[in-house]
Motif scaffolding. Structure first.
Motif, PDB file in Angstrom:
ATOM      1  N   LEU A  53       0.836  -1.196   0.000  1.00 40.86           N
ATOM      2  CA  LEU A  53       0.000   0.000   0.000  1.00 40.86           C
ATOM      3  C   LEU A  53       0.874   1.251   0.000  1.00 40.86           C
ATOM      4  CD1 LEU A  53      -2.750   1.458   0.256  1.00 40.86           C
ATOM      5  CD2 LEU A  53      -2.548   1.161   2.749  1.00 40.86           C
ATOM      6  N   MET A  54       1.920   1.241   0.831  1.00 42.51           N
ATOM      7  CA  MET A  54       2.817   2.386   0.909  1.00 42.51           C
ATOM      8  C   MET A  54       3.517   2.638  -0.432  1.00 42.51           C
ATOM      9  SD  MET A  54       5.951   3.100   3.601  1.00 42.51           S
ATOM     10  CE  MET A  54       4.930   2.512   4.937  1.00 42.51           C
ATOM     11  N   ARG A  55       3.969   1.560  -1.047  1.00 48.17           N
ATOM     12  CA  ARG A  55       4.631   1.706  -2.351  1.00 48.17           C
ATOM     13  C   ARG A  55       3.663   2.257  -3.396  1.00 48.17           C
ATOM     14  NH1 ARG A  55       9.579  -0.717  -3.030  1.00 48.17           N
ATOM     15  NH2 ARG A  55      10.267  -2.078  -1.345  1.00 48.17           N
ATOM     16  N   ALA A  56       2.449   1.711  -3.418  1.00 46.72           N
ATOM     17  CA  ALA A  56       1.467   2.170  -4.401  1.00 46.72           C
ATOM     18  C   ALA A  56       1.100   3.635  -4.180  1.00 46.72           C
ATOM     19  CB  ALA A  56       0.215   1.297  -4.332  1.00 46.72           C
ATOM     20  N   ALA A  57       1.054   4.055  -2.919  1.00 47.89           N
ATOM     21  CA  ALA A  57       0.648   5.427  -2.604  1.00 47.89           C
ATOM     22  C   ALA A  57       1.772   6.435  -2.791  1.00 47.89           C
ATOM     23  CB  ALA A  57       0.137   5.489  -1.166  1.00 47.89           C
ATOM     24  N   LEU A  58       3.017   6.019  -2.551  1.00 48.74           N
ATOM     25  CA  LEU A  58       4.105   6.995  -2.470  1.00 48.74           C
ATOM     26  C   LEU A  58       5.165   6.916  -3.562  1.00 48.74           C
ATOM     27  CD1 LEU A  58       4.779   6.901   1.389  1.00 48.74           C
ATOM     28  CD2 LEU A  58       3.367   8.524   0.101  1.00 48.74           C
ATOM     29  N   LEU A  59       5.313   5.762  -4.206  1.00 49.08           N
ATOM     30  CA  LEU A  59       6.361   5.675  -5.229  1.00 49.08           C
ATOM     31  C   LEU A  59       6.078   6.638  -6.372  1.00 49.08           C
ATOM     32  CD1 LEU A  59       7.289   1.909  -5.689  1.00 49.08           C
ATOM     33  CD2 LEU A  59       8.833   3.765  -5.059  1.00 49.08           C
ATOM     34  N   PRO A  60       7.117   7.330  -6.858  1.00 49.77           N
ATOM     35  CA  PRO A  60       6.899   8.194  -8.026  1.00 49.77           C
ATOM     36  C   PRO A  60       6.589   7.351  -9.250  1.00 49.77           C
ATOM     37  CG  PRO A  60       9.236   8.106  -7.456  1.00 49.77           C
ATOM     38  CD  PRO A  60       8.496   7.365  -6.374  1.00 49.77           C
ATOM     39  N   PRO A  61       5.935   7.937 -10.233  1.00 48.77           N
ATOM     40  CA  PRO A  61       5.657   7.177 -11.452  1.00 48.77           C
ATOM     41  C   PRO A  61       6.954   6.815 -12.161  1.00 48.77           C
ATOM     42  CG  PRO A  61       5.168   9.501 -11.767  1.00 48.77           C
ATOM     43  CD  PRO A  61       5.474   9.330 -10.314  1.00 48.77           C
ATOM     44  N   SER A  62       6.931   5.745 -12.923  1.00 50.02           N
ATOM     45  CA  SER A  62       8.137   5.330 -13.634  1.00 50.02           C
ATOM     46  C   SER A  62       8.527   6.362 -14.685  1.00 50.02           C
ATOM     47  CB  SER A  62       7.929   3.965 -14.295  1.00 50.02           C
ATOM     48  OG  SER A  62       6.857   4.026 -15.209  1.00 50.02           O
ATOM     49  N   GLU A  63       7.576   7.159 -15.110  1.00 50.47           N
ATOM     50  CA  GLU A  63       7.834   8.206 -16.102  1.00 50.47           C
ATOM     51  C   GLU A  63       7.352   9.541 -15.533  1.00 50.47           C
ATOM     52  OE1 GLU A  63       9.204   7.838 -19.111  1.00 50.47           O
ATOM     53  OE2 GLU A  63       8.478   9.467 -20.351  1.00 50.47           O
ATOM     54  N   PRO A  64       8.267  10.396 -15.069  1.00 51.80           N
ATOM     55  CA  PRO A  64       7.829  11.706 -14.574  1.00 51.80           C
ATOM     56  C   PRO A  64       7.045  12.451 -15.652  1.00 51.80           C
ATOM     57  CG  PRO A  64      10.134  11.317 -14.014  1.00 51.80           C
ATOM     58  CD  PRO A  64       9.723  10.211 -14.938  1.00 51.80           C
ATOM     59  N   PRO A  65       5.943  13.100 -15.298  1.00 48.96           N
ATOM     60  CA  PRO A  65       5.077  13.716 -16.306  1.00 48.96           C
ATOM     61  C   PRO A  65       5.748  14.826 -17.111  1.00 48.96           C
ATOM     62  CG  PRO A  65       4.377  14.296 -14.078  1.00 48.96           C
ATOM     63  CD  PRO A  65       5.410  13.239 -13.933  1.00 48.96           C
ATOM     64  N   PHE A  66       6.773  15.458 -16.562  1.00 45.97           N
ATOM     65  CA  PHE A  66       7.418  16.547 -17.288  1.00 45.97           C
ATOM     66  C   PHE A  66       8.265  16.063 -18.465  1.00 45.97           C
ATOM     67  CE2 PHE A  66      10.249  15.563 -13.682  1.00 45.97           C
ATOM     68  CZ  PHE A  66      11.431  15.283 -14.343  1.00 45.97           C
ATOM     69  N   LEU A  67       8.545  14.755 -18.543  1.00 49.29           N
ATOM     70  CA  LEU A  67       9.407  14.267 -19.614  1.00 49.29           C
ATOM     71  C   LEU A  67       8.770  14.402 -20.995  1.00 49.29           C
ATOM     72  CD1 LEU A  67      11.365  11.153 -18.309  1.00 49.29           C
ATOM     73  CD2 LEU A  67      12.118  13.517 -18.588  1.00 49.29           C
ATOM     74  N   ALA A  68       7.455  14.424 -21.076  1.00 46.23           N
ATOM     75  CA  ALA A  68       6.812  14.618 -22.377  1.00 46.23           C
ATOM     76  C   ALA A  68       7.203  15.972 -22.961  1.00 46.23           C
ATOM     77  CB  ALA A  68       5.294  14.510 -22.240  1.00 46.23           C
ATOM     78  N   ARG A  69       7.214  17.016 -22.131  1.00 50.32           N
ATOM     79  CA  ARG A  69       7.617  18.342 -22.591  1.00 50.32           C
ATOM     80  C   ARG A  69       9.113  18.354 -22.930  1.00 50.32           C
ATOM     81  NH1 ARG A  69       5.360  23.467 -21.904  1.00 50.32           N
ATOM     82  NH2 ARG A  69       4.008  22.830 -20.179  1.00 50.32           N
ATOM     83  N   VAL A  70       9.910  17.669 -22.121  1.00 46.68           N
ATOM     84  CA  VAL A  70      11.353  17.622 -22.378  1.00 46.68           C
ATOM     85  C   VAL A  70      11.621  16.990 -23.743  1.00 46.68           C
ATOM     86  CG1 VAL A  70      13.552  16.627 -21.626  1.00 46.68           C
ATOM     87  CG2 VAL A  70      11.971  17.564 -19.933  1.00 46.68           C
TER      88      VAL A  70
END
Length: 200
Positions: A53-70
């Motif tokens: 539960l902790m991992r699902a709630a707190l782990l960052p996504p495997s792909e940070p959302p800003f990378l699309a703009r980068v």
């Protein structure tokens, strides 16, 4: 007590995230369940264990959302405008994710251990993609020639400091001050990398 029909997995994760950030890794699943109005057994049915539960709630996504703009840039606009957009996206992401990483680390969990071993961890990929952005900006003549990895480290390091400082010190920064800081970082970087300036 059965899970109410209206309580989605995402709502459970949002409430769990809030509880972990408020109380730390040691918070009881009973507390999380009570805030949701479900039994703690429901949490285990949905997410297996407290650690999961902790991992699902707190782990960052495997792909940070800003990378699309980068990856999409740079375009033909000036470097300052584009770097400020990137700085805003990255800073907002870091402000959300730094406290989550701190809770995971306090529980003895490491991001690299949770990542897919077949690929680099998200921070490594993000640095590589931002360095590639700087390389493309140099190739377009938006910035003077520099080692793109150094530019990426300088940019990311400047953005990472404040969320970490805020989390450690507990002193928040106002929205106006945060915006002024991002503009300062980008202005300094653009002055240093202005293609019209002679390298020192």
């Amino acid at each position: 007590m059965a899970r109410p029909r209206g309580t989605s997995d995402e709502e459970i994760l949002e409430e769990a995230r809030a509880c972990f950030l408020e109380h730390g890794a040691g918070v009881s699943t009973t507390v999380i369940a009570a805030r949701l109005g479900v039994s703690h057994a429901v949490l285990f049915q949905r997410f297996g264990t407290k650690e999961q539960l902790m991992r699902a709630a707190l782990l960052p996504p495997s792909e940070p959302p800003f990378l699309a703009r980068v990856r999409a840039g740079p375009d033909d606009r000036g470097a300052r405008v584009q770097l400020l957009e990137l700085a805003e996206d990255i800073s907002a992401y870091l402000e959300r994710i730094v406290p989550c990483i701190a809770v995971l680390r306090s529980a003895g969990m490491h991001l690299c251990a949770a990542a897919d071993r077949r690929e680099d961890p998200p921070p490594v990929r993000a640095r590589r993609e931002i360095a590639a952005w700087f390389a493309r900006a140099v190739a377009r003549g938006l910035l003077r020639p520099v080692a793109p990895e150094h530019a990426a480290d300088l940019f990311l390091g400047s953005l990472q400091f404040r969320p970490f400082h805020q989390h450690i010190s507990g002193n928040g920064f106002g929205q106006a001050e945060g915006r002024a800081y991002l503009e300062f970082v980008v202005d300094v970087l653009c002055r240093m990398l202005d293609p019209a300036e002679e390298p020192r």
